[in-house]
Every structure is written in C-alpha cells, then in structure tokens.
Design an enzyme around this catalytic site. Structure first.
Site: not given
Ligand code: NAD
Length: 478
Positions: A125, A172, A205, A229
């Site tokens: 972002y 991740k 995940d 988000d």
C-alpha cells in the site's frame, strides 16, 4: 472535556453520526464537537482529495477524529480520503474488533471474539508501482523495521491492556523471506518482552482458513497491511455483519475512528441504517481519550439492546429479533438501556487506564553493510535465455561477472528448463569474479557497457550483506 473533530460524511453518514453522538452524549461523554465537511461535496467541488486544507488544520489541532463513511465518486482521479488520512497522519495501527453476538445476531460462529490489528501504512500500500516492460508491471512491497516494531508492539500492548491472552502473527514468510520474514522476526523479538501473553505464528493461507473455520482459536491477530485489509473484512463478516463493526486508526499523534462499512447511498435519508458500526468506532474513541467509564456504559447498553432483539432491518430476523426499528428508534433504545448490562452476552468492563503507553521507536546501530553484487533488470523480447546470457555477458567488468538470469524469479540460466514460461522482463545477476570485490563503479561501468551493447536496462538493484548475512532472495531453483 476533549475537543474532537467530527465529519458526518455522505449517504447514511449524517443519520448514523447523529444517532451515535446522541447516544454517547446521553451517556455523559465529555466531548466538544468541531464539525468539518469531507467527502462527495468536497470532491465534486473540484478537490480531488475530498478534504479542504483548513479541515486538515482542524483534524491536526484536535488530534481525535470521528468520521462517518463517505462516498468516493467513481473515476475522475479522486483519491481515497481514508488512505490519504492514514498516511498523512501516520495512523499506523488499524484495530478492528470482531465479536459474535450469538444468539441475537445470526452467525455461523457462535463463539468468536477476535481483534485484528493491521499495519496501516506500508507493505504494497506504499503505492509505488511502475510499468517496466511491455509485459510486466511491478508494485514495491516495502516493509520497515520501525513499521513492524510499532504495529507488533501495539498488538501486544493492546492485548495486555484489554486482558487478552494470545497474540497471533500471520505472514507468508516461507515465500517472502525478506519482507514478511522481517515482520515475523520482529514479532518473535517483541513477543519475548510479554512473557504472560501467549504468542504464535501462522502462515497466512492456512491461518486465514483456520480463522474462517474456527475463529474461537484466535484472540488478537497482527498482520501486514494487505493481509489485514482482506482478513479484517472476512472476520467482520463471519462474526455476523460488517454493519456492526467499527475500527480505530491510531498514530503517535492523531487517531481516527469510524465504521467499517460504506455510505450505503441507497439507504440514505430513510431512517433505516444501523448506527452500530459507527457507535463501535465512537466507543473505541472514548477509551482512547480516557473516558473508559462512558465507553463501558455505552457498550453494555448497546449489547443489552442487541440482546433485547431491538434490531435495524439489516440484522432483523423473525424468531430472533423482537422489534424492527429505524436509526433514531435504535438510538433511543440504546439510551434507555444506559446503566443496564446484558444478561446473556458478556458485559464489558474496561480498565480505567486504557490509553496505551507505547514507547517511541529508537533506531538501532547501523549494521555492517557490504555490496556483494547487483541485479541488472533487462527488457528483452526474445525467448532463449542462452542467447540473452551471451549478449549480457558482454557488459561484465573485470570484477563483476554474470552468474544467473531469472524470469519472474525463476532461474532460467544457467541450466534452465525449456518448459519455463518467460516474459520480456529478465533479472541478470552479477556477482564478484574470483578474488574481486564489486564497487559502485562496477555498476556504473555495467550500465555504460549496456548502452554500448544496446541492452535495455530497466533498473538495477544492489545486493547487500548485512553483518555478513546475504540479504536478498535467491533465484527460484538456484
Ligand atoms: P456499503 O458498505 O456502503 O454498503 C454495502 C451494503 O451494506 C449495502 O447493501 C448497504 O445498504 C449495506 N449497509 C452498509 N452499511 C449499513 C448500515 N449501517 N446499516 C444498514 N445497511 C448497511 O458499501 P458500497 O455499497 O460498496 O459502497 C458505497 C459507498 O461507500 C462507495 O462510494 C464507497 O466508496 C464508500 N465507502 C466508504 C467507506 C468509508 O468512508 N470508510 C468504506 C467503504 C465504502
């Protein structure tokens, strides 16, 4: 008395803001309201940021901002006011509690009480994007140590202050070893300072899947911006309704509080909208400014009203709800319940001292940084990496030799697979030749040679070792 800035926003904004303010003032909130105009009218008056310069002055002076949803006009280069506000004011922490109100609001997860703490300023972002070749665009994912330290510490301090038992980190980092790796590493470092709070890390995940399936396994979850988000909306939705959740955006100086939903223009002006999301934002605001007793009183009255089955249309269900009410009637019902507590739902009890006490970030001593190579990115529309290697080898210097070529991160030379699909975007890695060291002058020479040999260099990325540890990714398959 605390002076706060209020923006009533667009669509259902003014109705839910009026209802929210009425409730908290009836509860005894010691606030003085200074109103500003933001959103659609300001955008359409030609201000692409949706807010006038004088309104920034008000927000910065008062430091506490309660904002109703706004409508961002489609197209026309209008900038999201939310994103601008977060970045300008350094609102690094986005805090979103997601609680199930079973059996009073329909949910698949009767036991759920999660707080998502999302890093709010960096990650993808940062909005740094470039097209580099005909076929490839990039977005830079920037993760900083101060960014990680501030958000992770915020999550642990929040857990401590609100008596939460566990903080979970989602990243991740099995794939993004540098960026998400730093977030995870900082999480592990800071977790050690809070021995009474349990900590754990999940790969995002499977963590997200677990959260959607078994939310009762989690308490506070901290994560980088993009994951936060997405997952904060998932969490709000599976708790029962996005219409019931509020969020706080916290910075070192200023803070902004809001509902998580939008301006619902089709419901505007009909006394239909549910003010609960904004009310939840306002309750977080009250705890932030130290008016915790009032916050507690409003939250318990709201829980009692939900429990009484007095519901707006969006959560009304025959058999569960007892009365379908409009925005104003809902506010009146909450006011009538001030000083009451819920009997089935868990009543809240806030510590007197809920303002979090966060230390300022202190920069660590610089590490020993060595240049150990350079990645030269090349735009080349050909197909055979061996051909490209022969071409690019020409630009080598006496100290810097070509060691690897990757395409979208996958090693294609030397010894690539002919099955690997290649785009026109190639990374050519130069490392020191035997017994040499690479200096910045080698990079300049590489670039000069590239011009001479008609190689289209898009950019270079220096390879560094920090305190002797290589701090860049290997090629996939290297
Ligand atoms: P939305 O959240 O406004 O509406 C989604 C659905 O939820 C609609 O069916 C709506 O009627 C319902 N809903 C939302 N809030 C409700 C409430 N309080 N009570 C009852 N029902 C409610 O999302 P959208 O339709 O995608 O967006 C509408 C506008 O809001 C857009 O212009 C968008 O840019 C803006 N938006 C603003 C914010 C913000 O200011 N923070 C956030 C999201 C969207």
């Amino acid at each position: 008395m605390t002076r706060i800035t209020v923006a009533k926003g667009d669509g259902i904004g003014p109705e839910i803001m009026d209802a929210t303010l009425k409730i908290i003032l009836a509860a005894g909130a010691q606030i003085e309201i200074e109103e500003i105009e933001v959103g659609e009218k300001v955008y359409l008056a030609g201000n692409t940021s949706g807010i006038a310069a004088s309104s920034w002055d008000t927000i910065r002076r008062n430091k506490v901002f309660l904002k109703a949803p706004i409508t961002t006009p489609q197209g026309g280069g209008y900038k999201s006011l939310n994103v601008t506000t977060r970045k300008f004011l350094g609102l690094y922490a986005n805090v979103r509690p997601c609680v199930s109100l079973h059996p009073f609001v329909k949910t698949k997860h009767p036991v759920m009480d999660i707080v998502i703490v999302r890093e709010n300023e960096e990650d993808l972002y940062a909005g740094i994007e470039h097209q580099q070749t005909d076929e490839v665009v990039q977005c830079l994912k920037l993760i900083s140590r101060p960014g990680c330290e501030k958000i992770v510490r915020y999550a642990f301090e929040y857990a401590k202050q609100y008596g939460r038992k566990k903080v979970t980190c989602f990243t991740k980092d099995n794939i993004m070893k540098q960026t998400d790796g730093l977030f995870h590493q900082v999480f592990d470092e800071i977790a050690k300072e809070y021995p009474t709070i349990e900590n754990e890390h999940w790969i995002i995940d499977i963590g997200a899947a677990k959260m959607a399936d078994t939310p009762e396994a989690f308490d506070v979850i901290v994560m980088p911006n993009l994951y936060g988000d997405v997952l904060s909306d998932v969490a709000a939705q599976i708790a029962g309704s996005v219409g019931l959740a509020g969020s706080a955006n916290i910075g070192e100086e200023c803070a902004m509080f809001e509902a998580i939903h939008g301006s619902a223009p089709r419901r505007a002006g009909q006394n239909l909208a549910n003010p609960s999301g904004l009310l939840q934002g306002a309750i977080m605001m009250l705890t932030h400014i130290g008016q915790t007793e009032i916050a507690e009183k409003v939250q318990n009255a709201w829980l009692k009203t939900m429990e009484d089955g007095i519901h707006t249309y969006d959560i009304f269900k025959e058999g569960i709800s007892t009365q379908k009410v409009g925005t104003q009637e809902f506010a009146e019902a909450v006011i009538a319940n001030l000083d009451k507590k819920p009997s089935t739902l868990k009543a809240v009890s806030y510590d007197k001292e809920t303002a979090l006490n966060l230390p300022k970030y202190t920069r660590k001593p610089a590490a020993k940084k060595e240049l150990v190579g350079v990645d030269v990115f090349v735009h080349w529309p050909g197909e055979d990496p061996n051909f490209l290697a022969d071409k690019v080898r020409n630009i080598a210097t006496s100290a810097a030799k070509l060691t690897m070529i990757t395409n979208r991160g996958i090693k294609v030379w030397p010894e690539g697979f002919k099955e690997t699909f290649c785009t026109d975007h190639w990374r050519c890695r130069f490392k020191p030749s035997e017994g040499s060291i690479i200096t910045p002058l080698d990079i300049v020479e590489l670039l000069n040679n590239a011009i001479e040999f008609d190689i289209d260099v898009i950019k270079t990325e220096n390879l560094y070792a920090f305190n002797g540890t290589a701090a860049f990714s290997l090629g996939q398959g290297q």
